[in-house]
Design a protein around this motif. Structure first.
Motif, mmCIF file in Angstrom:
data_model
loop_
_atom_site.group_PDB
_atom_site.id
_atom_site.type_symbol
_atom_site.label_atom_id
_atom_site.label_comp_id
_atom_site.label_asym_id
_atom_site.label_seq_id
_atom_site.Cartn_x
_atom_site.Cartn_y
_atom_site.Cartn_z
ATOM 1 N N ASP A 112 0.845 -1.186 0.000
ATOM 2 C CA ASP A 112 0.000 0.000 0.000
ATOM 3 C C ASP A 112 0.886 1.243 0.000
ATOM 4 O O ASP A 112 1.537 1.556 0.988
ATOM 5 C CB ASP A 112 -0.894 -0.013 1.252
ATOM 6 N N LYS A 113 0.911 1.952 -1.139
ATOM 7 C CA LYS A 113 1.731 3.154 -1.259
ATOM 8 C C LYS A 113 0.915 4.426 -1.086
ATOM 9 O O LYS A 113 1.368 5.513 -1.447
ATOM 10 C CB LYS A 113 2.423 3.167 -2.627
ATOM 11 N N GLY A 114 -0.282 4.297 -0.541
ATOM 12 C CA GLY A 114 -1.117 5.474 -0.333
ATOM 13 C C GLY A 114 -2.011 5.734 -1.521
ATOM 14 O O GLY A 114 -3.182 5.325 -1.544
ATOM 15 N N LYS A 115 -1.487 6.387 -2.558
ATOM 16 C CA LYS A 115 -2.276 6.674 -3.751
ATOM 17 C C LYS A 115 -2.212 5.540 -4.774
ATOM 18 O O LYS A 115 -2.915 5.586 -5.786
ATOM 19 C CB LYS A 115 -1.796 7.981 -4.398
ATOM 20 N N ALA A 116 -1.398 4.563 -4.506
ATOM 21 C CA ALA A 116 -1.257 3.435 -5.439
ATOM 22 C C ALA A 116 -1.018 2.154 -4.663
ATOM 23 O O ALA A 116 -0.587 2.177 -3.507
ATOM 24 C CB ALA A 116 -0.108 3.684 -6.414
ATOM 25 N N GLU A 156 -5.274 2.692 -6.329
ATOM 26 C CA GLU A 156 -5.726 1.500 -5.614
ATOM 27 C C GLU A 156 -5.072 1.322 -4.243
ATOM 28 O O GLU A 156 -5.160 0.262 -3.649
ATOM 29 C CB GLU A 156 -5.458 0.248 -6.468
ATOM 30 N N GLY A 157 -4.399 2.376 -3.753
ATOM 31 C CA GLY A 157 -3.805 2.306 -2.421
ATOM 32 C C GLY A 157 -4.803 2.711 -1.351
ATOM 33 O O GLY A 157 -6.004 2.825 -1.580
ATOM 34 N N GLY A 158 -4.284 2.907 -0.147
ATOM 35 C CA GLY A 158 -5.119 3.374 0.943
ATOM 36 C C GLY A 158 -5.929 2.306 1.632
ATOM 37 O O GLY A 158 -6.903 2.612 2.316
ATOM 38 N N PHE A 159 -5.522 1.034 1.508
ATOM 39 C CA PHE A 159 -6.290 -0.046 2.142
ATOM 40 C C PHE A 159 -5.689 -0.482 3.473
ATOM 41 O O PHE A 159 -6.138 -1.450 4.080
ATOM 42 C CB PHE A 159 -6.423 -1.247 1.195
#
Length: 287
Positions: A114-118, A146-149
């Protein structure tokens, strides 16, 4: 959410049969710039079937080159290909690759970061034939939006270039039709051929496949520092740090024994664009 990390990580390995022949290897070699000069004995090792040896980077296209795209259809992964960027690639070879072969490839997703925005999906493929393991490939794929999970961010350490002059520099001029030739090995993404599609993706013209640059670079290293012996390559890894365009000149800088003995560290830039970085954190391990 299009990416379900738990489902992707726990999914059963997927197997695919791969088949290739010497003409597939020859086409791949031509697609990464082999055969110039056409009658040079050093180039005939890449182009003539009765003396053919196989660059380890061929593993990325063996059987049609769809290993990465196949991984993107894994359970728990349902993404828009327009949001996908190839971030990094590695190949580890367990023995020399045959010019004609049949293998079973096993694909897994060992990590989702999870890179935040990706999100970053790690795709691993292992191929073996009747004689045992052939290669292990690992791709890192960025999926924008698809990040932020709430997952792990993953490793972030960067490999700096040596603080000394390179031991060798090779320049490789890309053909104007390089991408058109390379895509015949299996990557049909119109980003590399159709100017209108490239414009929709934010580029003023089609860009070269990252894996084409990957192959061009390995060939330059083998021919320059490894006596043209593909069998000496043990592993090869890179990060796709920028883009290259057909018609440009790739400047390949090489440092022996960096970051340690038995390794060659490499930097690849676009000569005509003030040495804009194309490949970073690139290392060839050899025997």
């Amino acid at each position: 959410m299009p990416i379900d990390p738990d489902k992707a990580l726990s999914a059963e390995p997927r197997t695919t049969e791969l088949v290739w022949h010497h003409k597939d290897v020859q086409l791949y070699h031509l697609g990464i710039g082999a055969g110039v000069p056409a009658t040079d004995p050093r180039e005939l090792r890449y182009t003539l079937e009765d003396r053919l040896h196989v660059l380890p980077s061929f593993a990325t296209v063996a059987g049609g080159g769809m290993a990465m795209l196949g991984g993107l259809s894994a359970p728990g992964v349902d993404v828009d290909l327009a949001a996908v960027l190839h971030g990094a690639q590695s190949v580890t070879v367990h023995r020399p690759l045959p010019a004609d072969g049949r293998a079973v490839q096993t694909a897994t997703v060992p990590a989702v970061y999870d890179k935040g925005k990706a999100a970053v999906i790690v795709l691993r493929t292992e191929a073996a034939d009747a004689d045992g393991p052939l290669w292990t490939c690992e791709s890192q794929v960025f999926v924008r939006g698809e990040g932020g999970f709430g997952g792990e961010r993953g490793p972030s350490q960067r490999l700096a270039l040596p603080e000394r002059d390179p031991d060798a520099i090779a320049e490789r001029r890309l053909r104007e039709d390089q991408a058109l030739l390379y895509r015949l090995s299996g990557d049909w993404n119109p980003l590399h051929a159709d100017p209108e599609f490239a414009a929709l993706a934010g580029f003023d013209r089609p860009i070269l496949h990252g894996l084409c640059t990957y192959g061009v670079t390995l060939k330059a290293v083998v021919d320059t520092l490894l006596d043209g012996d593909v069998g000496r390559v043990r592993a090869y890894t890179t990060r796709f740090a920028g883009v290259a365009y057909p018609g440009e000149t790739l400047r390949v800088r090489m440092w022996r024994d960096a970051p340690e003995p038995g390794r060659i560290q490499v930097s690849v830039t676009a000569a005509e664009r003030e040495d804009a970085v194309v490949l970073g954190e690139t290392v060839v391990e050899h025997g």
